[in-house]
Design a protein around this motif. Sequence first.
Motif, PDB file in Angstrom:
ATOM      1  N   TYR A 153       0.832  -1.205   0.000  1.00 45.13           N
ATOM      2  CA  TYR A 153       0.000   0.000   0.000  1.00 45.13           C
ATOM      3  C   TYR A 153       0.867   1.256   0.000  1.00 45.13           C
ATOM      4  CZ  TYR A 153      -3.661   3.323   0.907  1.00 45.13           C
ATOM      5  OH  TYR A 153      -4.512   4.395   0.795  1.00 45.13           O
ATOM      6  N   GLU A 154       1.945   1.241   0.753  1.00 46.11           N
ATOM      7  CA  GLU A 154       2.860   2.385   0.783  1.00 46.11           C
ATOM      8  C   GLU A 154       3.473   2.618  -0.599  1.00 46.11           C
ATOM      9  OE1 GLU A 154       5.576   1.417   3.923  1.00 46.11           O
ATOM     10  OE2 GLU A 154       3.958   1.415   5.411  1.00 46.11           O
ATOM     11  N   TRP A 155       3.837   1.532  -1.282  1.00 45.76           N
ATOM     12  CA  TRP A 155       4.373   1.647  -2.639  1.00 45.76           C
ATOM     13  C   TRP A 155       3.333   2.306  -3.543  1.00 45.76           C
ATOM     14  CZ3 TRP A 155       2.285  -0.538  -7.042  1.00 45.76           C
ATOM     15  CH2 TRP A 155       3.023  -0.349  -8.207  1.00 45.76           C
ATOM     16  N   TRP A 156       2.082   1.859  -3.426  1.00 39.67           N
ATOM     17  CA  TRP A 156       1.033   2.419  -4.274  1.00 39.67           C
ATOM     18  C   TRP A 156       0.857   3.915  -4.010  1.00 39.67           C
ATOM     19  CZ3 TRP A 156      -1.218   1.996  -8.616  1.00 39.67           C
ATOM     20  CH2 TRP A 156      -2.296   2.822  -8.893  1.00 39.67           C
ATOM     21  N   GLU A 157       0.848   4.308  -2.752  1.00 40.16           N
ATOM     22  CA  GLU A 157       0.709   5.728  -2.422  1.00 40.16           C
ATOM     23  C   GLU A 157       1.836   6.545  -3.043  1.00 40.16           C
ATOM     24  OE1 GLU A 157       0.365   5.789   1.904  1.00 40.16           O
ATOM     25  OE2 GLU A 157      -1.699   6.466   1.618  1.00 40.16           O
ATOM     26  N   GLN A 158       3.047   6.015  -3.004  1.00 36.49           N
ATOM     27  CA  GLN A 158       4.178   6.720  -3.609  1.00 36.49           C
ATOM     28  C   GLN A 158       4.000   6.820  -5.123  1.00 36.49           C
ATOM     29  OE1 GLN A 158       8.036   5.259  -2.542  1.00 36.49           O
ATOM     30  NE2 GLN A 158       9.081   6.802  -3.746  1.00 36.49           N
ATOM     31  N   GLU A 159       3.532   5.749  -5.742  1.00 43.98           N
ATOM     32  CA  GLU A 159       3.265   5.770  -7.188  1.00 43.98           C
ATOM     33  C   GLU A 159       2.238   6.850  -7.531  1.00 43.98           C
ATOM     34  OE1 GLU A 159       4.267   3.792 -10.077  1.00 43.98           O
ATOM     35  OE2 GLU A 159       5.948   3.665  -8.691  1.00 43.98           O
ATOM     36  N   GLU A 160       1.182   6.927  -6.757  1.00 37.85           N
ATOM     37  CA  GLU A 160       0.133   7.917  -6.998  1.00 37.85           C
ATOM     38  C   GLU A 160       0.650   9.338  -6.791  1.00 37.85           C
ATOM     39  OE1 GLU A 160      -3.555   8.064  -7.935  1.00 37.85           O
ATOM     40  OE2 GLU A 160      -2.257   6.690  -9.022  1.00 37.85           O
ATOM     41  N   ASN A 161       1.426   9.547  -5.740  1.00 42.99           N
ATOM     42  CA  ASN A 161       1.989  10.877  -5.494  1.00 42.99           C
ATOM     43  C   ASN A 161       2.898  11.304  -6.640  1.00 42.99           C
ATOM     44  OD1 ASN A 161       0.648  11.142  -3.049  1.00 42.99           O
ATOM     45  ND2 ASN A 161       2.356  10.346  -1.859  1.00 42.99           N
ATOM     46  N   THR A 162       3.694  10.380  -7.137  1.00 40.50           N
ATOM     47  CA  THR A 162       4.579  10.673  -8.266  1.00 40.50           C
ATOM     48  C   THR A 162       3.757  10.987  -9.511  1.00 40.50           C
ATOM     49  OG1 THR A 162       6.305   9.255  -7.356  1.00 40.50           O
ATOM     50  CG2 THR A 162       6.431   9.743  -9.718  1.00 40.50           C
ATOM     51  N   ARG A 163       2.707  10.202  -9.736  1.00 38.61           N
ATOM     52  CA  ARG A 163       1.836  10.417 -10.897  1.00 38.61           C
ATOM     53  C   ARG A 163       1.224  11.813 -10.853  1.00 38.61           C
ATOM     54  NH1 ARG A 163      -3.177  10.916 -12.039  1.00 38.61           N
ATOM     55  NH2 ARG A 163      -3.921  10.477  -9.948  1.00 38.61           N
ATOM     56  N   VAL A 164       0.717  12.194  -9.706  1.00 42.21           N
ATOM     57  CA  VAL A 164       0.094  13.510  -9.557  1.00 42.21           C
ATOM     58  C   VAL A 164       1.137  14.613  -9.735  1.00 42.21           C
ATOM     59  CG1 VAL A 164      -1.046  15.048  -7.906  1.00 42.21           C
ATOM     60  CG2 VAL A 164      -1.812  12.675  -8.136  1.00 42.21           C
ATOM     61  N   TYR A 165       2.302  14.438  -9.127  1.00 39.84           N
ATOM     62  CA  TYR A 165       3.361  15.439  -9.213  1.00 39.84           C
ATOM     63  C   TYR A 165       3.751  15.710 -10.664  1.00 39.84           C
ATOM     64  CZ  TYR A 165       7.794  17.826  -8.490  1.00 39.84           C
ATOM     65  OH  TYR A 165       8.815  18.741  -8.524  1.00 39.84           O
ATOM     66  N   TYR A 166       3.860  14.645 -11.449  1.00 40.89           N
ATOM     67  CA  TYR A 166       4.265  14.786 -12.851  1.00 40.89           C
ATOM     68  C   TYR A 166       3.073  14.923 -13.799  1.00 40.89           C
ATOM     69  CZ  TYR A 166       9.029  13.844 -11.448  1.00 40.89           C
ATOM     70  OH  TYR A 166      10.271  13.924 -10.859  1.00 40.89           O
ATOM     71  N   ASN A 167       1.885  15.073 -13.231  1.00 42.11           N
ATOM     72  CA  ASN A 167       0.664  15.276 -14.013  1.00 42.11           C
ATOM     73  C   ASN A 167       0.460  14.173 -15.058  1.00 42.11           C
ATOM     74  OD1 ASN A 167      -1.694  16.713 -14.474  1.00 42.11           O
ATOM     75  ND2 ASN A 167      -0.785  17.889 -16.139  1.00 42.11           N
ATOM     76  N   GLU A 168       0.691  12.944 -14.642  1.00 47.58           N
ATOM     77  CA  GLU A 168       0.506  11.795 -15.522  1.00 47.58           C
ATOM     78  C   GLU A 168      -0.939  11.313 -15.429  1.00 47.58           C
ATOM     79  OE1 GLU A 168       3.456   9.091 -14.073  1.00 47.58           O
ATOM     80  OE2 GLU A 168       5.083  10.122 -15.114  1.00 47.58           O
ATOM     81  N   PRO A 169      -1.409  10.580 -16.439  1.00 50.29           N
ATOM     82  CA  PRO A 169      -2.793  10.094 -16.406  1.00 50.29           C
ATOM     83  C   PRO A 169      -3.020   9.105 -15.261  1.00 50.29           C
ATOM     84  CG  PRO A 169      -1.638   9.275 -18.359  1.00 50.29           C
ATOM     85  CD  PRO A 169      -0.702  10.181 -17.639  1.00 50.29           C
ATOM     86  N   ALA A 170      -4.257   9.053 -14.822  1.00 50.29           N
ATOM     87  CA  ALA A 170      -4.623   8.144 -13.736  1.00 50.29           C
ATOM     88  C   ALA A 170      -4.448   6.694 -14.166  1.00 50.29           C
ATOM     89  CB  ALA A 170      -6.066   8.392 -13.317  1.00 50.29           C
ATOM     90  N   HIS A 171      -4.123   5.863 -13.197  1.00 44.50           N
ATOM     91  CA  HIS A 171      -3.980   4.433 -13.452  1.00 44.50           C
ATOM     92  C   HIS A 171      -5.348   3.765 -13.478  1.00 44.50           C
ATOM     93  CE1 HIS A 171       0.355   4.316 -12.983  1.00 44.50           C
ATOM     94  NE2 HIS A 171       0.241   5.049 -11.886  1.00 44.50           N
ATOM     95  N   THR A 172      -5.399   2.636 -14.149  1.00 43.19           N
ATOM     96  CA  THR A 172      -6.551   1.741 -14.080  1.00 43.19           C
ATOM     97  C   THR A 172      -6.006   0.386 -13.663  1.00 43.19           C
ATOM     98  OG1 THR A 172      -6.387   0.922 -16.354  1.00 43.19           O
ATOM     99  CG2 THR A 172      -7.667   2.942 -16.010  1.00 43.19           C
ATOM    100  N   TRP A 173      -6.872  -0.570 -13.422  1.00 41.47           N
ATOM    101  CA  TRP A 173      -6.412  -1.913 -13.084  1.00 41.47           C
ATOM    102  C   TRP A 173      -5.528  -2.456 -14.199  1.00 41.47           C
ATOM    103  CZ3 TRP A 173      -5.390  -5.218  -9.487  1.00 41.47           C
ATOM    104  CH2 TRP A 173      -5.228  -6.559  -9.784  1.00 41.47           C
ATOM    105  N   GLU A 174      -5.826  -2.106 -15.429  1.00 42.18           N
ATOM    106  CA  GLU A 174      -5.101  -2.649 -16.571  1.00 42.18           C
ATOM    107  C   GLU A 174      -3.860  -1.842 -16.952  1.00 42.18           C
ATOM    108  OE1 GLU A 174      -8.258  -2.888 -19.423  1.00 42.18           O
ATOM    109  OE2 GLU A 174      -8.794  -4.886 -18.728  1.00 42.18           O
ATOM    110  N   SER A 175      -3.636  -0.698 -16.318  1.00 42.81           N
ATOM    111  CA  SER A 175      -2.448   0.093 -16.691  1.00 42.81           C
ATOM    112  C   SER A 175      -1.527   0.325 -15.521  1.00 42.81           C
ATOM    113  CB  SER A 175      -2.851   1.442 -17.258  1.00 42.81           C
ATOM    114  OG  SER A 175      -3.414   2.268 -16.264  1.00 42.81           O
TER     115      SER A 175
END
Length: 77
Positions: free
Chosen positions: A55-77
């Motif tokens: 879960y901590e890894w996922w939170e870091q992934e999401e924070n990085t995604r938001v910081y770099y303004n990347e598209p939201a993840h889906t289950w398949e991506s």
Amino acid sequence: EEDYEPQYITYSGYSQTTDAYLKWEENMEASFQSNQVPLAEQLPYALDTLTGPAYEWWEQEENTRVYYNEPAHTWES
């Protein structure tokens, strides 16, 4: 052939093998299908099963995604 019954399991990633991850992913896919979880709800559904380091890894992934303004993840991506 034995009927497959998915089990709701958690995944922490901590000291778990690749097989444990693959079993978690297989259970998620089976659960999506048996519960008819729409694609848009699959990622939040799966995230509810993550604990500890996973879960901590996922939170870091999401924070990085938001910081770099990347598209939201889906289950398949």
